[in-house]
Scaffold this motif. Structure first.
Motif, mmCIF file in Angstrom:
data_model
loop_
_atom_site.group_PDB
_atom_site.id
_atom_site.type_symbol
_atom_site.label_atom_id
_atom_site.label_comp_id
_atom_site.label_asym_id
_atom_site.label_seq_id
_atom_site.Cartn_x
_atom_site.Cartn_y
_atom_site.Cartn_z
ATOM 1 N N GLU A 83 0.851 -1.187 0.000
ATOM 2 C CA GLU A 83 0.000 0.000 0.000
ATOM 3 C C GLU A 83 0.884 1.233 0.000
ATOM 4 N N TYR A 84 0.283 2.347 -0.357
ATOM 5 C CA TYR A 84 1.036 3.597 -0.303
ATOM 6 C C TYR A 84 1.263 3.937 1.156
ATOM 7 N N GLU A 133 -0.167 14.825 -4.149
ATOM 8 C CA GLU A 133 0.036 15.429 -5.463
ATOM 9 C C GLU A 133 0.770 14.494 -6.425
ATOM 10 N N LEU A 134 1.169 13.336 -5.948
ATOM 11 C CA LEU A 134 1.951 12.409 -6.768
ATOM 12 C C LEU A 134 1.087 11.273 -7.316
ATOM 13 N N SER A 135 1.536 10.696 -8.449
ATOM 14 C CA SER A 135 0.857 9.515 -8.974
ATOM 15 C C SER A 135 1.299 8.293 -8.165
ATOM 16 N N GLY A 136 0.616 7.187 -8.381
ATOM 17 C CA GLY A 136 0.925 5.966 -7.629
ATOM 18 C C GLY A 136 2.367 5.521 -7.822
ATOM 19 N N GLY A 137 2.833 5.541 -9.061
ATOM 20 C CA GLY A 137 4.205 5.122 -9.333
ATOM 21 C C GLY A 137 5.211 6.033 -8.657
ATOM 22 N N MET A 138 4.925 7.337 -8.679
ATOM 23 C CA MET A 138 5.836 8.287 -8.039
ATOM 24 C C MET A 138 5.880 8.044 -6.537
ATOM 25 N N LYS A 139 4.733 7.747 -5.962
ATOM 26 C CA LYS A 139 4.698 7.495 -4.513
ATOM 27 C C LYS A 139 5.610 6.332 -4.158
ATOM 28 N N GLN A 140 5.560 5.256 -4.981
ATOM 29 C CA GLN A 140 6.392 4.103 -4.661
ATOM 30 C C GLN A 140 7.876 4.407 -4.880
ATOM 31 N N PHE A 161 4.924 -2.848 -6.787
ATOM 32 C CA PHE A 161 4.393 -2.316 -8.048
ATOM 33 C C PHE A 161 3.046 -2.933 -8.383
ATOM 34 N N GLY A 162 2.429 -3.531 -7.384
ATOM 35 C CA GLY A 162 1.167 -4.229 -7.626
ATOM 36 C C GLY A 162 0.044 -3.309 -8.062
ATOM 37 N N ALA A 163 0.084 -2.056 -7.618
ATOM 38 C CA ALA A 163 -1.069 -1.185 -7.853
ATOM 39 C C ALA A 163 -0.882 -0.218 -9.011
ATOM 40 N N VAL A 164 0.235 -0.340 -9.754
ATOM 41 C CA VAL A 164 0.439 0.617 -10.854
ATOM 42 C C VAL A 164 0.190 -0.070 -12.201
#
Lengths: 253, 338, 259
Positions: A83-84, A133-140, A161-164
């Motif tokens: 999760e994030y 403000e970040l996308s999911g990939g950026m958060k990871q 990377f499961g959620a991107v």
């Protein structure tokens, strides 16, 4: 060297049922090795990762990292969650400096270090942004930088990377390999994707479902940088899939 | 651009308003045939025993029956302020009340007149037992509980303090509350003194929590206290009924003056205090039961002036705003003739 | 475009208020009994008079004094207790039954004890406001702490934040802040409503609530209505100011979350 010795773990549900999550897990990981865990849902691979992180205690068995038994969470192991997990109230930069704050590193120094890692994951421009403000990939990517800034010996990644989406996922995999090759951490990576495992890992550990046991270990000795579409990769994927396929069937039964 | 929905809503609202405007003045309708129920307001004070005596002896109904009164109903109020609010709301026709609560009410639009006096003086300043007192200056910095702003006690107390160079807003704190609350506040030490009408001072002394230091007659000699107030509607539509109310009031007051012990008993039964307290209160107080409204005229006009200065009323009220002496004078003239 | 929308919205709001005022004035004139419904114009002139002689300022300051006292205490008590209950299960179990027994009691029912315990002074008034405000703050703090995402706590642990004190202060508290802010906001709303009641028993000759009762005793309903509107306006200002402060200073990390 990371040694996993005879780990057993049972969960007790509230109704008093017992579920054997992990049974007799033994594994030895060399330094700077990239190992993927793969297995059906509920096979206990996340539990094992959490035990290594020190977030859970095994019923029996020990984890030994560089001759030291693991008793709880520590700076020698970084973790990236499925999760994030960024602190939403901290800016990107402040998220990365968090562990350095805990170590009481002086402010200017910890910000310098954090900026280096932010550079490494290619997000320097977002130092003062907030996570929302970040996308999911950026958060990871920030989460990876946050785990690395502590300079751990082992990096534990639970399906990060499961959620991107697929495209981002490919790019993140490449970036992760770049970082791994540069920093040469021991990397333990949980995935559901056979493709991901074959692309990333030195070894792939296949787990059985309940109770979680190590079923098979595949050595992936494809040369790096790897070609996802090579014949050898395909053969390995097939073997992995059939090993896994039997497991999936078992869970369904 | 005004949208059609909006016009619709406004139309409904205005419609409702007009409707309520049409149905607004219903008061007199029920009073045209006979009279029905006559509603009194009074307070639990020895000042107003005349009402209680006439009530206990059945004189109200006995005397007023021939004027179409089929029953009487009374409402007990802790102070004059809510009593006047009830009269403003059209809930009572006749009020035994201090001379001042009607002032602000009449100023704000109440249509009513004082038709008879009831009593003068009769309130005491009671100080907590432990506190010393030699002169009014000793009261500086204290908390004094009395009836709310605009009541007789509040007005008399403020005027007396100002006469003694004490600023009632700055030099001490005056807290407005009902008599029961004031007694509790004194007993629990939350206020240092109370200024209340009888029998409260006697009750407090008997409980040992305070002692009378100044009687209101010393503050303001022969100051008006309670009066009989009736609505203008009653005066306009049923003058002969009002005249009889004044007569009955005179009858009861004279009876009380002649039989103070029985008056004490009636009071004790009506309010629920002991006969001893009621009797002692009537002996100790400096009040006098009266019936002539003109006795109370001058101080009431002074109250009006004080309240105007305090900003309690918007205009300076005159005798014509407040009094209707005709009923009492007519009765007196007839008595002289006889 | 955006600005145009805003102006349009603003115009509509003003038109709505203006319409309400016009209707009020018309109704008051039709009824024509000033103690039943004082007219808008009489309220305005009463308001101007009160502003001019400084009376209103003193009343507002007196009421705000009680309010700040009550809310301040509610925050000082509500947040720590809510934190402890939200974080430690055993404390939750021990304290919760007591809270649940006291919480349903209306704040005004405490007035007699407020007077006995504190006397007829600002602390008694503050106490009544405190009772009104403390539970929303406590409960929301509790909820905020209880709902701290597990993954954030574990992230913190993995990153070297392992001591209970550090986890509470550095992870659970910031994570609970939006909920705590909601609690304070609700608490201030309830607390402000208690101001009028707290002033009935007359701890001072000043105060907005006190003046409502004062002028009610004198049947000056235009003054009563003026003070009622002042009471409402101040509540609105406090609420808006708090929301603004929270969004700009405190919780700017939140995306579009309205506290």
């Amino acid at each position: 060297m990371l040694l996993i010795n005879d780990i057993n773990k049972t969960y007790h549900s509230e109704e008093g049922d017992e579920v054997l999550a992990l049974s007799d897990i033994n594994l030895e990981m060399k330094d700077k090795e990239f190992v993927c865990f793969i297995g059906p849902s509920g096979c206990g691979k996340t539990t094992l990762l959490r035990i290594i992180a020190g977030l859970e205690k095994p019923d029996s068995g020990t984890i030994i990292l560089h001759d030291e038994p693991i008793k709880g969470p520590g700076p020698d192991r970084g973790m990236v969650f499925q999760e994030y997990s960024l602190f939403p109230w901290r800016t990107v930069l402040k998220n990365i400096t968090f562990s350095l704050e805990m170590k009481k590193v002086p402010k200017s120094q910890r910000e310098d270090t954090a900026r280096q890692y932010l550079e490494l994951v290619g997000l320097s421009k977002f130092a003062d942004s907030y996570p929302h403000e970040l996308s999911g990939g950026m958060k990871q990517r920030v989460a990876i930088a946050r785990a690395l800034v502590n300079d751990p010996k082992v990096l534990l990644m639970d399906e990060p990377f499961g959620a991107v989406d697929a495209q981002t996922r490919n790019r993140l995999q490449q970036e992760l390999l770049k970082i791994w090759e540069r920093d040469k951490k021991t990397l333990l990576f949980i995935t559901h994707s056979v493709d991901e495992a074959v692309y990333l890992a030195d070894r792939v550990v296949v787990f059985t479902s309940r109770p979680g046991r190590i079923k098979e270990i595949f050595k992936i000795d494809l040369p790096r940088p790897r070609d996802r579409t090579s014949v050898d990769a395909n053969v390995l994927r097939e073997r992995l899939l059939s090993s896994l396929g039997a497991e999936m069937k078992n869970t369904i039964d | 651009m005004i949208k059609p929905q909006k016009i619709f809503i406004i139309a409904i609202v205005i419609g409702l308003v007009l409707l309520s405007g049409c149905t607004a003045p219903p008061e007199e309708e029920e009073e045209t045939t006979g009279f029905g129920e006559l509603r009194f307001g009074y307070q639990p004070s020895t000042h107003q025993i005349a009402y209680m005596t006439a009530d206990a002896k059945g004189w109200w109904l006995e005397d007023l029956e021939s004027y179409g009164v089929t029953s009487t109903k009374d409402f007990l109020f802790p102070t004059g302020s809510p009593e006047m609010k009830a009269m403003l709301a059209g809930e009572i026709d006749v009020a035994y009340v201090g001379a001042t609560p009607p002032l602000s009410a009449i100023d704000q639009g109440l249509d009513a007149k004082i038709v008879a006096g009831a009593q003068v003086q009769g309130s005491d300043l009671v100080l907590a037992t432990a506190l010393p007192y030699e002169s009014p200056q000793d009261l500086k910095g204290l908390k004094i509980a009395t009836f709310p702003p605009g009541t007789l006690q509040d007005t008399v107390l403020r005027k007396w303090l100002m006469d003694n160079d004490i600023d009632p807003k700055e030099d001490l704190t005056i807290l407005g509350m009902g008599g029961a609350d004031a007694k509790t506040a004194l007993a629990s030490g939350n206020v240092d003194a109370v200024f209340l009408p009888h029998p409260s001072p006697t009750i407090i002394e008997s409980e040992g929590t305070g002692r009378v230091i100044v009687q209101s007659g010393e503050m303001w000699e022969d100051h008006a206290c309670c009066v009989v107030l009736v609505t203008d509607a009653l005066i306009r539509d049923h003058p002969e009924l009002v005249e009889q109310i004044v007569r009955t009031h005179i009858r009861a007051t004279e009876y009380n003056i002649e039989h103070p012990e029985e008056a004490a008993q009636i009071f004790a039964d009506d309010i629920g205090v002991s006969y001893e307290i009621a009797n002692k209160s009537i002996h100790d107080w400096d009040g006098t039961w009266v019936t002539d409204p003109s006795i109370e005229l001058n101080t009431t006009l002074e109250y009006a002036s004080v309240q105007y200065d305090l900003g309690y009323t918007d205009k300076l009220l005159t005798q014509d705003d407040l009094f209707d002496l005709s009923f009492y004078n007519k009765i007196m003239a007839e008595m002289v003739e006889e | 475009m955006d600005r145009g929308q805003g102006t349009k919205k603003r115009t509509l709001e003003l038109a709505s208020i203006a319409t309400a005022i016009v209707i009020w004035e018309i109704v008051a004139r039709i009824i024509d009994i000033k103690y039943i419904l004082p007219s808008f114009t009489s309220v305005v002139s009463a308001f101007i008079g009160l502003v001019q002689d400084g009376e209103l300022y003193r009343d507002i300051m007196t009421s705000l004094n009680y309010f700040v006292l009550g809310i301040g205490l509610a925050i000082l008590v509500g947040i720590p207790i809510g934190t402890m209950m939200g974080w430690f299960k055993s404390i939750d179990r021990a304290v919760d039954p007591i809270i649940e027994m006291i919480r349903p009691i209306p704040p005004l029912a405490w007035i007699p004890f407020a007077i006995l315990w504190f006397g007829l002074n600002k602390y008694a008034a503050g106490f009544v406001i405190f009772v009104g405000a403390v539970f929303p703050i406590l409960i929301n703090t509790y909820t905020g702490f209880k709902n701290t995402p597990k993954v954030l706590v574990e992230s913190g642990k993995v990153l070297g934040c392992v001591k209970n004190k550090d986890i509470i202060l550095r992870i659970a508290l910031p994570s609970a802040l939006p909920s705590i802010a909601t609690g304070i906001r609700v608490g201030m709303g309830v607390g402000w409503m208690c101001v009028v009641a707290a002033e009935i028993f007359g701890v001072s000759t000043y105060g907005i609530g006190r003046k409502i009762w004062f002028w009610n005793d004198l049947h000056h309903m235009d003054m009563v209505l003026t003070y009622m509107l002042v009471l409402g306006m101040i509540a609105l200002i406090i609420d808006r100011a708090f929301r603004y402060l929270v969004q700009v200073w405190w919780l700017k990390w939140q995306s579009g979350v309205v506290v």
